[in-house]
Structure formats: C-alpha cells, structure tokens
Enzyme design. Sequence first.
Site, PDB file in Angstrom:
ATOM      1  N   LYS A 162      22.803 -31.634 -17.788  1.00 30.64           N
ATOM      2  CA  LYS A 162      21.758 -30.608 -17.771  1.00 30.64           C
ATOM      3  C   LYS A 162      22.233 -29.342 -18.480  1.00 30.64           C
ATOM      4  CE  LYS A 162      18.700 -28.263 -14.441  1.00 30.64           C
ATOM      5  NZ  LYS A 162      18.346 -28.137 -13.019  1.00 30.64           N
TER       6      LYS A 162
ATOM      7  N   ILE B 141      18.196 -26.604  -6.322  1.00 33.19           N
ATOM      8  CA  ILE B 141      18.182 -25.462  -5.404  1.00 33.19           C
ATOM      9  C   ILE B 141      16.854 -25.379  -4.648  1.00 33.19           C
ATOM     10  CG2 ILE B 141      17.279 -23.696  -6.986  1.00 33.19           C
ATOM     11  CD1 ILE B 141      19.479 -21.805  -5.844  1.00 33.19           C
ATOM     12  N   GLY B 142      15.909 -26.249  -5.024  1.00 28.31           N
ATOM     13  CA  GLY B 142      14.625 -26.312  -4.318  1.00 28.31           C
ATOM     14  C   GLY B 142      13.980 -27.678  -4.476  1.00 28.31           C
ATOM     15  N   GLY B 143      14.706 -28.578  -5.174  1.00 28.86           N
ATOM     16  CA  GLY B 143      14.172 -29.913  -5.434  1.00 28.86           C
ATOM     17  C   GLY B 143      14.411 -30.363  -6.859  1.00 28.86           C
ATOM     18  N   SER B 144      15.262 -29.662  -7.603  1.00 30.96           N
ATOM     19  CA  SER B 144      15.365 -29.855  -9.053  1.00 30.96           C
ATOM     20  C   SER B 144      16.034 -31.146  -9.496  1.00 30.96           C
ATOM     21  CB  SER B 144      16.090 -28.664  -9.693  1.00 30.96           C
ATOM     22  OG  SER B 144      15.306 -27.503  -9.576  1.00 30.96           O
TER      23      SER B 144
ATOM     24  N   SER C 263      13.842 -28.656 -12.071  1.00 25.74           N
ATOM     25  CA  SER C 263      14.215 -28.183 -13.389  1.00 25.74           C
ATOM     26  C   SER C 263      15.089 -29.156 -14.183  1.00 25.74           C
ATOM     27  CB  SER C 263      14.934 -26.841 -13.275  1.00 25.74           C
ATOM     28  OG  SER C 263      16.128 -26.957 -12.498  1.00 25.74           O
TER      29      SER C 263
END
Length: 584
Positions: free
Chosen positions: A150, A246-249, A225
Amino acid sequence: MIQQQLRQLLPEREVDPHAALALLGSSVAAVVVWKWLRKRQIQKKMEEARRTRDEGVKKIAKAVQQFRKQVPSVQKDAILSLPLLELTAGLREGALSPKTVLYTYLEKALEVTQQTNCLRHFIPECEEQLQEIQRQKEKGLLYGIPVSIKDHIGIKGHLSTCGLVQCLDTPVQEDSVLVKVLKRQGAIPFAVTNVPQSLFSYDCSNPIFGQTLNPCNPQKSPGGSSGGEGALIAGGGSILGIGSDIGGSIRLPSSFCGLCGLKPTGNRVSLSGATGPINGILAVPCVLGPMARDVDSLALCMKALLCQEMFQLDPTVPPIPFNDEVYSSSAPLRVGYYDTDGYFPLPPCARRAVQETRAALQAAGHQLVPFSPPRVHYVMTELFLKTFFADGGRAWLDVFTGNIVDPSLKSQLSCCKIPRLVKKILALILKPLFPRLADYLSALSGMRSVKEMWNHHHQIEAYRAEFITRWRELQLDVVLCPVLGPAFTTGYPGKLLTAISSTMLYNVLNFPAGIVPVSKVTEADEEELKLYQGCCDDAWDRTLKQAVAGAVGLPVAVQCVALPWQEELCLRFMKEVETLSRKK
C-alpha cells in the site's frame, strides 16, 4: 500631541477614489493571478507524477515482453492459479524459478491495472531484490513471492503520497520495518498500490492518480483505503498484499472485492516507517496487515512477519512468534454471533451470510451463542468520530491546503468546515428528525480541553473493559458478525462515512478481526433490498440502499473476531468459516 506630530510628518492629501479603486482592482487581480499560478503549479506536479508512473509502466511492460521472448514456454495460467502455499513450496523446492514467478505477476499486474487503475507505480528495484534472494544462504518463508504494498508504507527511494500533492516531493529515505522483514523472508516487493486522498475514505480515488475500480464490476468501488490492494489481488495481479486499517481499511476492500484480510491487534506488526497525513492518533491505533485470496496465505504472511528480525528492528513490538498450534487446532469453538449492530443495519445479503455461516458452524459441531455488542451508536459517535475529529476536523482540513480536493471527499470536508457553534445548533435542531445525523454533527464539533480529551480516552478504556466482560460472561472464544457490503457504487462511500460501524467497532476495541467471503449476491437479495428500511428510514438508509443496488453476483463476506493478541485463533476461526463456505 501625537496626532499633531503625525499630521506634520504626513502630507495632507485627498484620497483619489479612482486611484483607490485602481489599487483595489489590481490587488484583486493579483490574488486571482496568484491563485491561478498556484493551481497551475499543482496541476503540473500532478501531471509530472502521472508521467513518471506511466513511464515506469512502459519500462516494466518492455521488460516483461523481453522476458517472454527469452522464456516463451512459461505456463502463466498455471502459475497464477497456484495458492500461496503451493507456490512457496514450488519455489523452495526449485520446481519454479523466482524470476518466472515475478515476471508472470508483473505481466498480470499490468493487465489488471489497465482495467482498474489499481497501481500507483511498479518498483523497478524488484529485479535487484530478485538477485539478492538468490544470494541468501537460507530461503525465507516467502522466498520468491511477489508482494504488493500500500502507498503509505515506506519503500526506500519511493514516494508515500497518500494521494496528496504536498507528498510528491520527498522520497522515503529508508524501507519501513515491515518491508525490511518481507525482504529478509525472501519476498519481492514489486508494486505500490493506489489509495484515496488523505487515506480517510473507504473509496479509492485521488486527484493525482484517479479512481480505482472494482475488478468484479467496474461500476463499483474496490473499497478503501487499501482499495488498490483489493483491486490488484482480486484481479489476480498479486498473490499477497499489505494494507493498513484504522476504521476498516483492510476489511472493507476485502469485503468489496471478495478477498480474505486480517486486521491484527495494534502493534502486533510494526508500524515503523508507515506514514500518514495525520500522525499521533493513539486512542484508536492504525495497524498493518495482510490481504490475500485465502486464509492460509494470511497465516503464512503473519508467521513470516512475526520473527526475530521484526522484534529486533522494532523493540516496541511484543516478541510473540506465530503460534502454529493454535492455528492448526481442530477443537470445537464457542462462537458468539450477531447479524446487526443496531446502529447501521446492513443489506439483506450481509445478514443472510451471517445466518448461513452460523448454521454451517453449528452443523459442524461448534457451539453458537447469540451476542449483542453494547451501545454501538455511542461507540461510533462519541468514541470513534471524536477520536479523529477531536479538534473539530482542523488538522484534517489543513491536509488539503494547497490541494485540489477529490470529489469523493467534498461532502465530508463541507461538514468539517461548518463553524463549531453552527454544528451544535444544527445538531439540536436535527435531533428529533435525524438523530444519527445530529449526533454525527455533534461529534464533528470535537473537544474543547485537554481534560475532555483525557476523559474521552478513559471512556474508550471503560468501553473495552465492558465489552470484554460481556464476552467472558458468555465464555466466548470468537465472534461471528457482519461486515459492510456488497461493494458500493463508486462515489457513494464519501456520502456514508458512518456506515462503517461494523468494522469501526473493532478498531476502537483494538481486537483482531478478519474477513472471509462466503457467498454472492442473489436475485432474491436484490428483491429483498427493495424492502430495506434500515434503522430510521432516513436519508442515510436510502443512500445505502442506492449504493449497494445492482450487485448480483458480487461477493458477500462475514467478519471473524477474537480477543487482543489472539490473531492465530482469529485466523483459525476464519479458516473454519472458509472451509465450510467452500463445502457449501
């Protein structure tokens, strides 16, 4: 006295209105010209970045073509069809050459990025790494495996852009710890994948490198992301990738693209050398983790990463090697389950996937126990959103200074720009009619003092303790739950930030969580979607309905969760779910 002295020093003149207007006009013109020049400078930098990427693609395409001429008998499809465990076995035994495998995946990645725009650039030094692994005395666990990375995970000599213009000038000076460990284990980082602007989105679009598409359906988003990773792996252009969450990435692209992905406990894998536009958010940790086509690939990657090399390079990582015994266990599990979190009900296919998986697990001899996560509404607004918008969104807005803003982020930016007092007033007015939107605006108002922030951190700790207490009261080993999906139509993720409650919860809790695809959207699911009303039958529910429509044939996944530091148990549970879904 002073006024008299000033009058003596300054000549008395009448102000010429024409001169004043001319001065004002020239000032305005100067500002307009300055803004135009600034915008033109930004556009030139973006054009240069795209040109550099395109030249790199051409060089790789030429190298692939030369290799194909030299070795015309390569069984490309046979290599691409091998699961990671079989590919590593073939490479270690010498049945396959690392060069053949690398160029096979380079060729496929070229094809996939042409269709989906998933790559930010290729890594030309992959040829050097290919030579390096052949000089190593011992073959690592990932010997000869091409790995995609990434964008924001540091690779020496390359940019970590986060989709932002201001990050186009400074190449990374040193490999991140994770990349160093991958290389030590014989892996060959060969491509850097695209991300959404600022990383704070679960779509995958930025003004520099454009929109990444879902290889399962080009009308759909790959998620984010880590969306470039999702698209590349799902398209067959990479066999193993590294994302962040960090939230579902990691989990959302895995769900949208039909992959397996693992979000480990924070700091189980070193974060050193991975950067972001906003650093220092500790209350909800960012984590790095693997994405692949099956669970065994994730397990092998974690085993390779959790080695002495990582523990020495980053002493802050707990020296806990991968526990093979836990992963290979076949003992029955006590599984908590739920198909809705009560805050953002997911489409019918997501709930069906959980219920079918629950039934399959029960039939296989596991014990299934209903479980209800407490106060998810509170977690989403008071704990998660307030962590990232503690300053009212100021730091995030500053990231876009001097940048062209991607259209997918404009609605979120507009909300952040509303003055704090206006947010509070709007929240009060909207509360009776649109309670979730009101709470969202209130959360975006941020915090006003250090004391309030300390209290916020304490609230997160208290919630974790409450959740673990409920987990232990039911004597659970793991939890089965839904994940947002199927894939959204492009452009919709930016309209529904709060729809990620299914994944966000386990970032706040800092639990390991993984995704396993178990089904596909059916015509019956589409028909049932027409009756979907969500939680409040409000604008957000209607937008979700539009976002997931037209998804027949797309993957549907479930989420598997374990307690902190129990990645091996989480993976073992994921493997069980995967095995049962494939039998079905």
